[in-house]
Design a protein around this motif. Structure first.
Motif, PDB file in Angstrom:
ATOM      1  N   UNK A   1       6.873  19.903  51.275  1.00  0.00           N
ATOM      2  CA  UNK A   1       6.967  18.817  52.236  1.00  0.00           C
ATOM      3  C   UNK A   1       5.981  19.034  53.388  1.00  0.00           C
ATOM      4  N   UNK A   2       5.523  17.942  54.033  1.00  0.00           N
ATOM      5  CA  UNK A   2       4.642  18.079  55.194  1.00  0.00           C
ATOM      6  C   UNK A   2       5.290  18.887  56.318  1.00  0.00           C
ATOM      7  N   UNK A   3       6.596  18.730  56.520  1.00  0.00           N
ATOM      8  CA  UNK A   3       7.277  19.497  57.571  1.00  0.00           C
ATOM      9  C   UNK A   3       7.199  20.989  57.307  1.00  0.00           C
ATOM     10  N   UNK A   4       7.320  21.362  56.041  1.00  0.00           N
ATOM     11  CA  UNK A   4       7.220  22.774  55.689  1.00  0.00           C
ATOM     12  C   UNK A   4       5.822  23.300  55.999  1.00  0.00           C
ATOM     13  N   UNK A   5       4.802  22.520  55.691  1.00  0.00           N
ATOM     14  CA  UNK A   5       3.425  22.928  55.979  1.00  0.00           C
ATOM     15  C   UNK A   5       3.226  23.082  57.486  1.00  0.00           C
ATOM     16  N   UNK A   6       3.736  22.134  58.257  1.00  0.00           N
ATOM     17  CA  UNK A   6       3.594  22.215  59.723  1.00  0.00           C
ATOM     18  C   UNK A   6       4.246  23.479  60.267  1.00  0.00           C
ATOM     19  N   UNK A   7       5.430  23.826  59.745  1.00  0.00           N
ATOM     20  CA  UNK A   7       6.108  25.040  60.210  1.00  0.00           C
ATOM     21  C   UNK A   7       5.263  26.285  59.938  1.00  0.00           C
ATOM     22  N   UNK A   8       4.678  26.349  58.744  1.00  0.00           N
ATOM     23  CA  UNK A   8       3.868  27.518  58.388  1.00  0.00           C
ATOM     24  C   UNK A   8       2.653  27.623  59.307  1.00  0.00           C
ATOM     25  N   UNK A   9       1.997  26.499  59.571  1.00  0.00           N
ATOM     26  CA  UNK A   9       0.808  26.506  60.426  1.00  0.00           C
ATOM     27  C   UNK A   9       1.175  26.882  61.854  1.00  0.00           C
ATOM     28  N   UNK A  10       2.254  26.296  62.392  1.00  0.00           N
ATOM     29  CA  UNK A  10       2.691  26.633  63.757  1.00  0.00           C
ATOM     30  C   UNK A  10       3.011  28.130  63.861  1.00  0.00           C
ATOM     31  N   UNK A  11       3.708  28.667  62.863  1.00  0.00           N
ATOM     32  CA  UNK A  11       4.072  30.078  62.887  1.00  0.00           C
ATOM     33  C   UNK A  11       2.843  30.975  62.818  1.00  0.00           C
ATOM     34  N   UNK A  12       1.851  30.587  62.017  1.00  0.00           N
ATOM     35  CA  UNK A  12       0.628  31.389  61.931  1.00  0.00           C
ATOM     36  C   UNK A  12      -0.136  31.337  63.253  1.00  0.00           C
ATOM     37  N   UNK A  13      -0.189  30.163  63.859  1.00  0.00           N
ATOM     38  CA  UNK A  13      -0.885  30.052  65.153  1.00  0.00           C
ATOM     39  C   UNK A  13      -0.229  30.916  66.214  1.00  0.00           C
TER      40      UNK A  13
ATOM     41  N   UNK B   1       2.032  33.746  65.530  1.00  0.00           N
ATOM     42  CA  UNK B   1       2.253  35.150  65.185  1.00  0.00           C
ATOM     43  C   UNK B   1       1.208  35.747  64.251  1.00  0.00           C
ATOM     44  N   UNK B   2       0.207  34.961  63.836  1.00  0.00           N
ATOM     45  CA  UNK B   2      -0.843  35.493  62.988  1.00  0.00           C
ATOM     46  C   UNK B   2      -0.330  35.861  61.602  1.00  0.00           C
ATOM     47  N   UNK B   3      -0.926  36.907  61.031  1.00  0.00           N
ATOM     48  CA  UNK B   3      -0.617  37.287  59.647  1.00  0.00           C
ATOM     49  C   UNK B   3       0.811  37.785  59.473  1.00  0.00           C
ATOM     50  N   UNK B   4       1.430  38.251  60.560  1.00  0.00           N
ATOM     51  CA  UNK B   4       2.826  38.686  60.431  1.00  0.00           C
ATOM     52  C   UNK B   4       3.725  37.557  59.964  1.00  0.00           C
ATOM     53  N   UNK B   5       3.351  36.323  60.289  1.00  0.00           N
ATOM     54  CA  UNK B   5       4.193  35.183  59.917  1.00  0.00           C
ATOM     55  C   UNK B   5       4.127  34.881  58.423  1.00  0.00           C
ATOM     56  N   UNK B   6       3.134  35.431  57.730  1.00  0.00           N
ATOM     57  CA  UNK B   6       3.011  35.160  56.294  1.00  0.00           C
ATOM     58  C   UNK B   6       3.992  35.970  55.467  1.00  0.00           C
ATOM     59  N   UNK B   7       4.497  37.056  56.019  1.00  0.00           N
ATOM     60  CA  UNK B   7       5.338  37.960  55.244  1.00  0.00           C
ATOM     61  C   UNK B   7       6.807  37.702  55.548  1.00  0.00           C
ATOM     62  N   UNK B   8       7.612  37.428  54.525  1.00  0.00           N
ATOM     63  CA  UNK B   8       9.040  37.150  54.763  1.00  0.00           C
ATOM     64  C   UNK B   8       9.746  38.362  55.330  1.00  0.00           C
ATOM     65  N   UNK B   9      10.715  38.114  56.181  1.00  0.00           N
ATOM     66  CA  UNK B   9      11.488  39.184  56.814  1.00  0.00           C
ATOM     67  C   UNK B   9      12.721  39.459  55.962  1.00  0.00           C
ATOM     68  N   UNK B  10      12.676  40.561  55.243  1.00  0.00           N
ATOM     69  CA  UNK B  10      13.796  40.909  54.370  1.00  0.00           C
ATOM     70  C   UNK B  10      14.661  41.974  55.023  1.00  0.00           C
ATOM     71  N   UNK B  11      15.930  41.953  54.647  1.00  0.00           N
ATOM     72  CA  UNK B  11      16.822  43.030  55.071  1.00  0.00           C
ATOM     73  C   UNK B  11      16.559  44.253  54.198  1.00  0.00           C
ATOM     74  N   UNK B  12      17.003  45.402  54.681  1.00  0.00           N
ATOM     75  CA  UNK B  12      16.831  46.618  53.905  1.00  0.00           C
ATOM     76  C   UNK B  12      17.786  46.662  52.726  1.00  0.00           C
ATOM     77  N   UNK B  13      17.710  47.708  51.952  1.00  0.00           N
ATOM     78  CA  UNK B  13      18.601  47.861  50.814  1.00  0.00           C
ATOM     79  C   UNK B  13      17.888  47.653  49.499  1.00  0.00           C
ATOM     80  N   UNK B  14      18.632  47.793  48.447  1.00  0.00           N
ATOM     81  CA  UNK B  14      18.060  47.681  47.106  1.00  0.00           C
ATOM     82  C   UNK B  14      17.655  46.238  46.821  1.00  0.00           C
TER      83      UNK B  14
END
Length: 313
Positions: A57-69, A71-84
């Protein structure tokens, strides 16, 4: 009028880094998708077009672009919890396998075949899984007996009720596999029925143990085993029916949907290869004895291998 959303200016190093993420084709699918959106925006593509290219969706694209602007490359990597790492449930694995064996065009996608990248991307976009590495997808498909194979030609179904019949067969399989609970009036036990034949009386090629070389190497040796050549069928033909019951028809020219087909492949391999039956009674006896053996040895490793290869094909 709202301002157009576009990624900030990126330098050559950042552009190269985005390209490496996309071309590498490994790691998180989420990271790959986000990097693709950012790079397309840097190349001047508008949000709506990026959404079309990435099937989101266009909204999803806008969110990704805003986040990159922000936080930079850190925004490309999903934030996972620890564990197996998470394991996939049986219904999830079934759905992944089902989509992998389908054609992208069936889902409105403009490609002829799935690559690991396209398949993983689609699974995430459709919400089948939250994230998936390409290597993880490869391993899961291998565990499910699915491999990337050359497509052979075959006769496509011309059945006007193809979709309805296919859906019905797959629903019955889901009941048999315990994936869905049968509704009132639906069967609880499912039998796969098909015709195996015609059964001619003819030599079947096969393999057996024999001495190397044959008589021309050593006059004292027995000649190589041979099967007679036949050009006539004077004994008529017979057909074998696997079962009887309430019938849910497979679509025309789509017997591959029927799970009994793989069992017929095993029957040919174990009971017919290398034989030359003289009568239908002898051939029928061989079939009956094989079925008795098969029912007692359903877990036989070689039997399962033959059936699994037939199912994949």
């Amino acid at each position: 009028m709202a301002a157009k959303v576009r990624v900030r200016e990126i330098d050559d190093d950042e552009g190269g880094r985005l390209l490496r993420i996309i071309r590498r084709g490994t790691g998180s699918v989420v990271t790959w998708r986000r990097a693709q959106m950012v790079l397309l925006s840097a190349q001047g593509l508008p949000v709506v077009k990026i959404a079309e290219v990435t099937f989101t969706s266009p909204d999803r694209v806008r969110d990704v672009i805003h986040n990159f602007n922000a936080d930079g490359f850190d925004s490309l990597y999903p934030k996972y919890r620890g564990g197996r790492p998470r394991t996939f449930t049986l219904p999830e694995r079934r759905e992944i396998k089902k989509i992998a064996k389908s054609k992208p065009a069936e889902h409105g996608l403009p490609f002829s075949t799935w690559s690991l990248t396209k398949l993983a991307d689609f699974l995430v976009a459709e919400g089948v899984v939250d994230d998936f590495s390409h290597e993880g997808l490869r391993i899961l498909l291998r565990e499910e007996g699915v491999s990337f194979q050359r497509v052979k030609t075959w006769k496509a179904s011309s059945d006007p009720d193809y979709a309805a019949k296919k859906a019905r067969v797959e629903h019955l399989y889901a009941i048999a596999d315990g994936e869905v609970i049968p509704e009132e009036g639906e069967p609880e036990v499912v039998f796969c029925i098909d015709e195996f034949g015609p059964l001619n009386l003819q030599p079947h090629p096969g393999k057996q143990w024999a001495e190397r070389g044959g008589r021309h190497k050593d006059p004292d040796r027995e000649p190589r085993p041979r099967r007679r050549a036949t050009y006539t069928r004077p004994h008529g033909v017979r057909h074998l029916f696997a079962a009887r019951g309430e019938i849910a028809y497979t679509p025309t020219n789509s017997s591959w949907l029927n799970r009994i087909e793989a069992q017929f492949t095993a029957l040919r391999y174990f009971a017919f290869d290398g034989t030359d039956h003289a009568s239908h009674e002898e051939q029928g006896s061989m079939i009956r004895r094989y079925i008795i053996w098969r029912n007692k040895h359903a877990g036989d490793e070689r039997l399962r291998d033959v059936v699994n290869r037939a199912n994949v094909a």
